[in-house]
Structure formats: structure tokens, C-alpha cells
Design a protein around this motif. Structure first.
Motif, PDB file in Angstrom:
ATOM      1  N   TYR A 239       0.839  -1.203   0.000  1.00  0.00           N
ATOM      2  CA  TYR A 239       0.000   0.000   0.000  1.00  0.00           C
ATOM      3  C   TYR A 239       0.872   1.252   0.000  1.00  0.00           C
ATOM      4  CZ  TYR A 239      -2.575   3.893   1.978  1.00  0.00           C
ATOM      5  OH  TYR A 239      -3.091   5.145   2.208  1.00  0.00           O
ATOM      6  N   GLN A 240       1.916   1.251   0.877  1.00  0.00           N
ATOM      7  CA  GLN A 240       2.783   2.436   0.969  1.00  0.00           C
ATOM      8  C   GLN A 240       3.462   2.735  -0.371  1.00  0.00           C
ATOM      9  OE1 GLN A 240       5.213   1.201   4.313  1.00  0.00           O
ATOM     10  NE2 GLN A 240       3.925   2.271   5.806  1.00  0.00           N
ATOM     11  N   GLN A 241       3.848   1.714  -1.101  1.00  0.00           N
ATOM     12  CA  GLN A 241       4.502   1.911  -2.396  1.00  0.00           C
ATOM     13  C   GLN A 241       3.527   2.421  -3.457  1.00  0.00           C
ATOM     14  OE1 GLN A 241       6.287  -1.909  -3.091  1.00  0.00           O
ATOM     15  NE2 GLN A 241       8.037  -1.495  -1.761  1.00  0.00           N
ATOM     16  N   ALA A 242       2.283   1.975  -3.368  1.00  0.00           N
ATOM     17  CA  ALA A 242       1.306   2.335  -4.403  1.00  0.00           C
ATOM     18  C   ALA A 242       0.451   3.547  -4.018  1.00  0.00           C
ATOM     19  CB  ALA A 242       0.400   1.140  -4.685  1.00  0.00           C
ATOM     20  N   ALA A 243       0.567   4.024  -2.792  1.00  0.00           N
ATOM     21  CA  ALA A 243      -0.336   5.064  -2.285  1.00  0.00           C
ATOM     22  C   ALA A 243      -0.320   6.338  -3.130  1.00  0.00           C
ATOM     23  CB  ALA A 243       0.005   5.387  -0.828  1.00  0.00           C
ATOM     24  N   GLN A 244       0.877   6.776  -3.614  1.00  0.00           N
ATOM     25  CA  GLN A 244       0.954   8.034  -4.357  1.00  0.00           C
ATOM     26  C   GLN A 244       0.203   7.963  -5.693  1.00  0.00           C
ATOM     27  OE1 GLN A 244       3.655   6.455  -3.129  1.00  0.00           O
ATOM     28  NE2 GLN A 244       4.920   7.891  -1.951  1.00  0.00           N
ATOM     29  N   THR A 245       0.131   6.790  -6.271  1.00  0.00           N
ATOM     30  CA  THR A 245      -0.513   6.662  -7.591  1.00  0.00           C
ATOM     31  C   THR A 245      -1.998   6.322  -7.472  1.00  0.00           C
ATOM     32  OG1 THR A 245       0.089   4.321  -7.726  1.00  0.00           O
ATOM     33  CG2 THR A 245       1.654   5.916  -8.678  1.00  0.00           C
ATOM     34  N   MET A 246      -2.496   6.147  -6.252  1.00  0.00           N
ATOM     35  CA  MET A 246      -3.905   5.765  -6.068  1.00  0.00           C
ATOM     36  C   MET A 246      -4.788   7.006  -5.981  1.00  0.00           C
ATOM     37  SD  MET A 246      -3.371   2.839  -3.150  1.00  0.00           S
ATOM     38  CE  MET A 246      -4.755   1.747  -3.358  1.00  0.00           C
ATOM     39  N   THR A 247      -6.051   6.820  -6.347  1.00  0.00           N
ATOM     40  CA  THR A 247      -7.024   7.909  -6.174  1.00  0.00           C
ATOM     41  C   THR A 247      -7.349   8.023  -4.683  1.00  0.00           C
ATOM     42  OG1 THR A 247      -8.946   6.462  -6.373  1.00  0.00           O
ATOM     43  CG2 THR A 247      -8.054   7.395  -8.424  1.00  0.00           C
ATOM     44  N   GLU A 248      -7.944   9.136  -4.336  1.00  0.00           N
ATOM     45  CA  GLU A 248      -8.330   9.387  -2.934  1.00  0.00           C
ATOM     46  C   GLU A 248      -9.252   8.273  -2.428  1.00  0.00           C
ATOM     47  OE1 GLU A 248      -7.800  11.648   0.417  1.00  0.00           O
ATOM     48  OE2 GLU A 248      -7.065  12.323  -1.537  1.00  0.00           O
ATOM     49  N   ASP A 249     -10.250   7.902  -3.253  1.00  0.00           N
ATOM     50  CA  ASP A 249     -11.205   6.857  -2.857  1.00  0.00           C
ATOM     51  C   ASP A 249     -10.517   5.499  -2.695  1.00  0.00           C
ATOM     52  OD1 ASP A 249     -13.241   8.687  -2.848  1.00  0.00           O
ATOM     53  OD2 ASP A 249     -14.048   8.125  -4.824  1.00  0.00           O
ATOM     54  N   ALA A 250      -9.622   5.172  -3.623  1.00  0.00           N
ATOM     55  CA  ALA A 250      -8.913   3.893  -3.563  1.00  0.00           C
ATOM     56  C   ALA A 250      -8.020   3.836  -2.332  1.00  0.00           C
ATOM     57  CB  ALA A 250      -8.091   3.683  -4.834  1.00  0.00           C
ATOM     58  N   ARG A 251      -7.371   4.977  -2.014  1.00  0.00           N
ATOM     59  CA  ARG A 251      -6.521   5.044  -0.819  1.00  0.00           C
ATOM     60  C   ARG A 251      -7.358   4.829   0.440  1.00  0.00           C
ATOM     61  NH1 ARG A 251      -3.214   9.137  -2.787  1.00  0.00           N
ATOM     62  NH2 ARG A 251      -4.497  10.738  -1.863  1.00  0.00           N
ATOM     63  N   ALA A 252      -8.490   5.513   0.509  1.00  0.00           N
ATOM     64  CA  ALA A 252      -9.368   5.399   1.691  1.00  0.00           C
ATOM     65  C   ALA A 252      -9.871   3.957   1.836  1.00  0.00           C
ATOM     66  CB  ALA A 252     -10.537   6.369   1.574  1.00  0.00           C
ATOM     67  N   ALA A 253     -10.228   3.323   0.717  1.00  0.00           N
ATOM     68  CA  ALA A 253     -10.716   1.945   0.756  1.00  0.00           C
ATOM     69  C   ALA A 253      -9.604   0.997   1.235  1.00  0.00           C
ATOM     70  CB  ALA A 253     -11.224   1.521  -0.622  1.00  0.00           C
ATOM     71  N   LYS A 254      -8.394   1.185   0.723  1.00  0.00           N
ATOM     72  CA  LYS A 254      -7.258   0.327   1.089  1.00  0.00           C
ATOM     73  C   LYS A 254      -6.891   0.523   2.563  1.00  0.00           C
ATOM     74  CE  LYS A 254      -4.367  -2.712  -0.493  1.00  0.00           C
ATOM     75  NZ  LYS A 254      -4.857  -4.048  -0.765  1.00  0.00           N
ATOM     76  N   GLU A 255      -6.929   1.781   3.053  1.00  0.00           N
ATOM     77  CA  GLU A 255      -6.634   2.046   4.462  1.00  0.00           C
ATOM     78  C   GLU A 255      -7.664   1.374   5.368  1.00  0.00           C
ATOM     79  OE1 GLU A 255      -6.312   6.316   4.747  1.00  0.00           O
ATOM     80  OE2 GLU A 255      -4.367   6.328   3.706  1.00  0.00           O
ATOM     81  N   GLY A 256      -8.921   1.426   4.944  1.00  0.00           N
ATOM     82  CA  GLY A 256      -9.988   0.749   5.702  1.00  0.00           C
ATOM     83  C   GLY A 256      -9.769  -0.759   5.741  1.00  0.00           C
ATOM     84  N   GLU A 257      -9.350  -1.299   4.603  1.00  0.00           N
ATOM     85  CA  GLU A 257      -9.076  -2.741   4.516  1.00  0.00           C
ATOM     86  C   GLU A 257      -7.905  -3.120   5.431  1.00  0.00           C
ATOM     87  OE1 GLU A 257      -7.037  -5.554   1.193  1.00  0.00           O
ATOM     88  OE2 GLU A 257      -8.591  -4.190   0.433  1.00  0.00           O
ATOM     89  N   LEU A 258      -6.847  -2.290   5.423  1.00  0.00           N
ATOM     90  CA  LEU A 258      -5.680  -2.552   6.274  1.00  0.00           C
ATOM     91  C   LEU A 258      -6.033  -2.433   7.762  1.00  0.00           C
ATOM     92  CD1 LEU A 258      -2.858  -0.754   4.244  1.00  0.00           C
ATOM     93  CD2 LEU A 258      -3.178  -3.226   4.554  1.00  0.00           C
ATOM     94  N   GLN A 259      -6.880  -1.457   8.082  1.00  0.00           N
ATOM     95  CA  GLN A 259      -7.311  -1.283   9.471  1.00  0.00           C
ATOM     96  C   GLN A 259      -8.080  -2.528   9.941  1.00  0.00           C
ATOM     97  OE1 GLN A 259      -9.576   2.321  10.023  1.00  0.00           O
ATOM     98  NE2 GLN A 259      -8.393   2.836  11.837  1.00  0.00           N
ATOM     99  N   LYS A 260      -8.935  -3.040   9.065  1.00  0.00           N
ATOM    100  CA  LYS A 260      -9.707  -4.250   9.391  1.00  0.00           C
ATOM    101  C   LYS A 260      -8.757  -5.437   9.570  1.00  0.00           C
ATOM    102  CE  LYS A 260     -13.553  -7.104   8.760  1.00  0.00           C
ATOM    103  NZ  LYS A 260     -13.054  -8.132   9.647  1.00  0.00           N
TER     104      LYS A 260
END
Length: 181
Positions: free
Chosen positions: A74-95
Motif C-alpha cells: 500500500y505504501q509503495q502504491a499510495a501516491q498513484t492511487m485515487t483518494e477513494d482507492a486510498r481510503a478503501a485500502k486504508e480501511g481494509e488494512l485497518q480491518k
């Protein structure tokens, strides 16, 4: 002078009665932890619980490493992700992190349960021996020495009615004995 003799006689009779009662009291102490440690079964139990703990730790490490890989990806791909995709991935990681924490807690509970299952038959054997020795040697009470804690009563003769006397003093009816025991 006569009055003093009567009082002294009464005190003497009281003391003789007390000494006679005190001789019937026989209190023993033991250390259940020491007895358990000396049981031959403990060597196998120790090996079994260490194996079980190793399995749990391996599972936790595998899940933790998997989580770390996902965080790094996620950290490597975060800069190229959209805001929504980042928020979704962060939620997934938190879970995933919450799931990992829950798994660790469940593993601890599972370890305690397994340890209890392994120790229970040996503990029962020790308590049965304590009760038998106490009854055979006419002990009225047996306490366990516990490091840093108050002694724990392990055995008392059936004719010890202290609880019933306290209930009577408090005006609480004495419950009927349980026929299952």
C-alpha cells in the motif's frame, strides 16, 4: 477468698475444656504448586503445551508477515492511487490489523484453555490424594501455601459447621444439602 477459688476453678475448667477441644483440631499445610511440579505427568504436559504454543506463535507470525506485506504494498502504491482507492485500502488494512489483534487475543485464550485441559486430570489426582491423606490422618483442615497470597483452604472435615453457625447468627436459613454430592 472463697469467691476467688470459685472463679479460679471456673477458669481452670474453661481452660481444660478449651485444651480438649484444641487437641481435636489438626491443621496441615501443603504446597499444591510443588506437588504438581513433582508429578511425573508434568514433563509430557510441559512438552505438549510448548508445542501448542509454538503452533500458535507460527500462525500469528504468518498472519503478521502477511499484514506487513500488504502495508508495504500500500505504501509503495499510495501516491498513484485515487483518494477513494486510498481510503478503501486504508480501511481494509485497518480491518486486517483488528483481525490480527483479535487472532492474538483468541490464541492467548486458546492457550489458557489448552493448559487448563492438560493440567485438570493431574490437579484432580493431587486434590484426591490431599483429601485422602487428610481423612486417613484425621486432619480437620488443610491449607495450601501460596507464594505472596493468603493460604487457601483445601480440605475441611464434613463436621465443620462454622458456615452454618455464621448463617444462623445472620438469621439466614441454612440451605438443604445437595443430594448429588
Amino acid at each position: 477468698m472463697m469467691k476467688i477459688k470459685v472463679i479460679l476453678s471456673a477458669i481452670t475448667l474453661f481452660c481444660v475444656g478449651f485444651v480438649a477441644q484444641a487437641q481435636e483440631l489438626k491443621i496441615g499445610y501443603t504446597n499444591v504448586e510443588l506437588l504438581m511440579d513433582l508429578m511425573p505427568e508434568m514433563e509430557q504436559i510441559s512438552a505438549d503445551i510448548q508445542d501448542y504454543q509454538s503452533q500458535l506463535q507460527t500462525n500469528i507470525q504468518t498472519k503478521a508477515q502477511d499484514f506487513q506485506r500488504k502495508v508495504q504494498a500500500y505504501q509503495q502504491a499510495a501516491q498513484t492511487m485515487t483518494e477513494d482507492a486510498r481510503a478503501a485500502k486504508e480501511g481494509e488494512l485497518q480491518k486486517l490489523q483488528q483481525d490480527l489483534q483479535k487472532y492474538e487475543q483468541d490464541a492467548q485464550t486458546s492457550y489458557q484453555r489448552k493448559l487448563g485441559e492438560l493440567l485438570e486430570p493431574v490437579q484432580q489426582k493431587v486434590f484426591n490424594a490431599i483429601n485422602a491423606v487428610a481423612a486417613e490422618n484425621n486432619y480437620t483442615h488443610v491449607f495450601s501455601e501460596a507464594t505472596g497470597n493468603s493460604p487457601i483452604l483445601l480440605y475441611t472435615k464434613d463436621d465443620d459447621k462454622f458456615t452454618e453457625l455464621v448463617l444462623t447468627k445472620l438469621g439466614i436459613p441454612i440451605p438443604a444439602p445437595n443430594p448429588a454430592n
